[in-house]
Design an enzyme around this catalytic site. Structure first.
Site, PDB file in Angstrom:
ATOM      1  N   PRO A  26     -23.124  14.481  55.390  1.00  8.99           N
ATOM      2  CA  PRO A  26     -23.468  13.586  56.512  1.00  8.99           C
ATOM      3  C   PRO A  26     -24.984  13.525  56.654  1.00  8.99           C
ATOM      4  O   PRO A  26     -25.617  14.533  56.936  1.00  8.99           O
ATOM      5  CB  PRO A  26     -22.806  14.267  57.707  1.00  8.99           C
ATOM      6  CG  PRO A  26     -22.726  15.714  57.318  1.00  8.99           C
ATOM      7  CD  PRO A  26     -22.592  15.772  55.835  1.00  8.99           C
ATOM      8  N   HIS A 163     -19.279  18.681  63.897  1.00  8.92           N
ATOM      9  CA  HIS A 163     -20.617  19.173  63.554  1.00  8.92           C
ATOM     10  C   HIS A 163     -20.968  20.363  64.450  1.00  8.92           C
ATOM     11  O   HIS A 163     -21.353  20.203  65.605  1.00  8.92           O
ATOM     12  CB  HIS A 163     -21.632  18.054  63.739  1.00  8.92           C
ATOM     13  CG  HIS A 163     -22.962  18.290  63.068  1.00  8.92           C
ATOM     14  ND1 HIS A 163     -23.411  19.540  62.709  1.00  8.92           N
ATOM     15  CD2 HIS A 163     -23.952  17.431  62.687  1.00  8.92           C
ATOM     16  CE1 HIS A 163     -24.600  19.433  62.131  1.00  8.92           C
ATOM     17  NE2 HIS A 163     -24.953  18.164  62.110  1.00  8.92           N
ATOM     18  N   TYR A 168     -27.426  21.811  66.866  1.00 10.72           N
ATOM     19  CA  TYR A 168     -26.923  20.803  67.806  1.00 10.72           C
ATOM     20  C   TYR A 168     -25.967  21.471  68.797  1.00 10.72           C
ATOM     21  O   TYR A 168     -25.823  22.690  68.796  1.00 10.72           O
ATOM     22  CB  TYR A 168     -26.279  19.645  67.043  1.00 10.72           C
ATOM     23  CG  TYR A 168     -27.291  18.883  66.207  1.00 10.72           C
ATOM     24  CD1 TYR A 168     -28.383  18.252  66.811  1.00 10.72           C
ATOM     25  CD2 TYR A 168     -27.184  18.819  64.815  1.00 10.72           C
ATOM     26  CE1 TYR A 168     -29.334  17.567  66.049  1.00 10.72           C
ATOM     27  CE2 TYR A 168     -28.128  18.136  64.056  1.00 10.72           C
ATOM     28  CZ  TYR A 168     -29.200  17.520  64.675  1.00 10.72           C
ATOM     29  OH  TYR A 168     -30.146  16.850  63.914  1.00 10.72           O
TER      30      TYR A 168
END
Length: 362
Positions: A26, A163, A168
């Site tokens: 990604p 994710h 993150y």
């Protein structure tokens, strides 16, 4: 290990089998519309990789809440207005004979204030100006990951990747430095990892039985502890509710960053875990046929290709044709990248990577 091994099919517990051992990483590219709708440029970039022989074509990170946007031009999955573009993308990837996977993302304290206003985080974070989420808001983040997966299912994707890497929001929950909550989502590793497992459980309950679920983890940086991430990975593998675990290592051949764990490869902390029927892959500077074969030889089931897929949309086909294949040396020209399906916006973004693109002419 012979390169031929890279082209053996790989069955997954749910959904279609991988036709080879190559998954597209990604990749951030900033080329979708400001409201998160799919652009023609993003469609072209991804479908060229499907045509180029990748068994799994993974989208760039798609944010599950507007406040979770991590960069300009990010593809979105937080509203039904995104369904048309996502459906078109899933249909085209399938037509090219590749498995489609939508990566689900929330940037948390890494969301730029100029895009989202005040970013959010597991706990107040003065360094970034992010405010801590209330308990109800944590539950909403969880539910919005699940809703985005349901949207991907509705659009016809074969699956999603959650994710949980690269600092993150889910990695922020996993970090004992960033997550200072004192409720059921903070404190012990079990509590800090709770949101990850609730998201997996929720997606598994909400989507069709053959819907594939992957999770991406990174074991270093951003306040993460290697042995804690290993424990999270071990539980994900043992539970069997996901179909693949994608370990983003920055360099698939490196040693751990933490001094006490040096002397063995970072990847080995994960390849030696019992995995049942869950497939394990790794990303990190896999730039040649030999690099890919070495990762499989080291115990991975598949490899996740990032920079090499930017440089050549058909990296898997080139490896199949030449067991000595290696990626073009960098920097490359802007025209080279345009020819490989990057938009001018994506090429400009790649200029942020030192030494990747030739300087503009004076």
């Amino acid at each position: 290990m012979p390169v031929d091994t890279l082209f053996e099919p790989l069955a997954l517990t749910r959904g279609p089998a991988m036709k080879n051992r190559f998954m597209l990483a990604p990749l951030t590219n900033q080329q979708s519309h400001p409201d998160g709708r799919l652009s023609d440029e993003e469609h072209r970039w991804l479908t060229m990789r499907a045509t180029g022989g990748f068994a799994v074509t993974m989208t760039a990170a798609a944010h599950v809440q507007a406040v979770g946007q991590g960069f300009a031009g990010q593809i979105g999955a937080f509203g039904d207005e995104h369904l048309e573009g996502l459906t078109r993308l899933a249909d085209t990837i399938r037509a090219e004979g590749s498995i489609s996977s939508l990566q689900l993302h929330h940037a948390g304290n890494r969301s730029p204030a100029e895009l989202v206003g005040t970013p959010v985080c597991p706990s107040d974070d003065p360094e970034t100006g992010a405010r801590g989420l209330t308990l109800a808001e944590v539950e909403q983040v969880r539910d919005d990951f699940i809703a985005a997966a349901r949207r991907a299912d509705q659009a016809g994707f074969d699956g999603v990747e959650v994710h949980g890497a690269h600092g993150y929001i889910l990695a922020q929950f996993l970090s004992p430095e960033i997550n200072r909550r004192d409720d059921r989502y903070g404190g012990s590793l079990e509590n800090r990892a709770r949101i990850v497992f609730e998201i997996v459980d929720g997606i598994r309950a909400a989507c069709r039985p053959d819907f594939q679920i992957g999770v991406r983890l990174s074991p270093e940086r951003f306040g993460l502890k290697l042995l804690e991430i290993r424990d999270v990975a071990a539980r994900l593998l043992a539970d069997g509710k996901i179909d693949f675990l994608d370990m983003s290592l920055w360099d698939a051949a490196k040693e751990p960053h933490e001094d006490e764990h040096k002397g063995r490869s970072l990847m080995s902390f994960f390849t030696d875990l019992p995995r049942g029927d869950v497939r394990l892959g790794a990303a990190g500077k896999i730039m040649s046929a030999a690099d890919a074969a070495a990762a499989i030889d080291a115990g991975c089931d598949f490899v996740v290709i990032g920079r090499a897929a930017i440089l050549r949309h058909d990296f898997p086909k080139r490896v199949a044709a030449d067991p000595n294949y290696t990626s073009p040396p960098t920097p490359v020209s802007a025209q080279h990248l345009l020819d490989e399906g990057l938009s001018p916006l994506f090429v400009d973004y790649m200029r942020n990577w030192a030494g990747f693109v030739e300087p503009k002419a004076a």
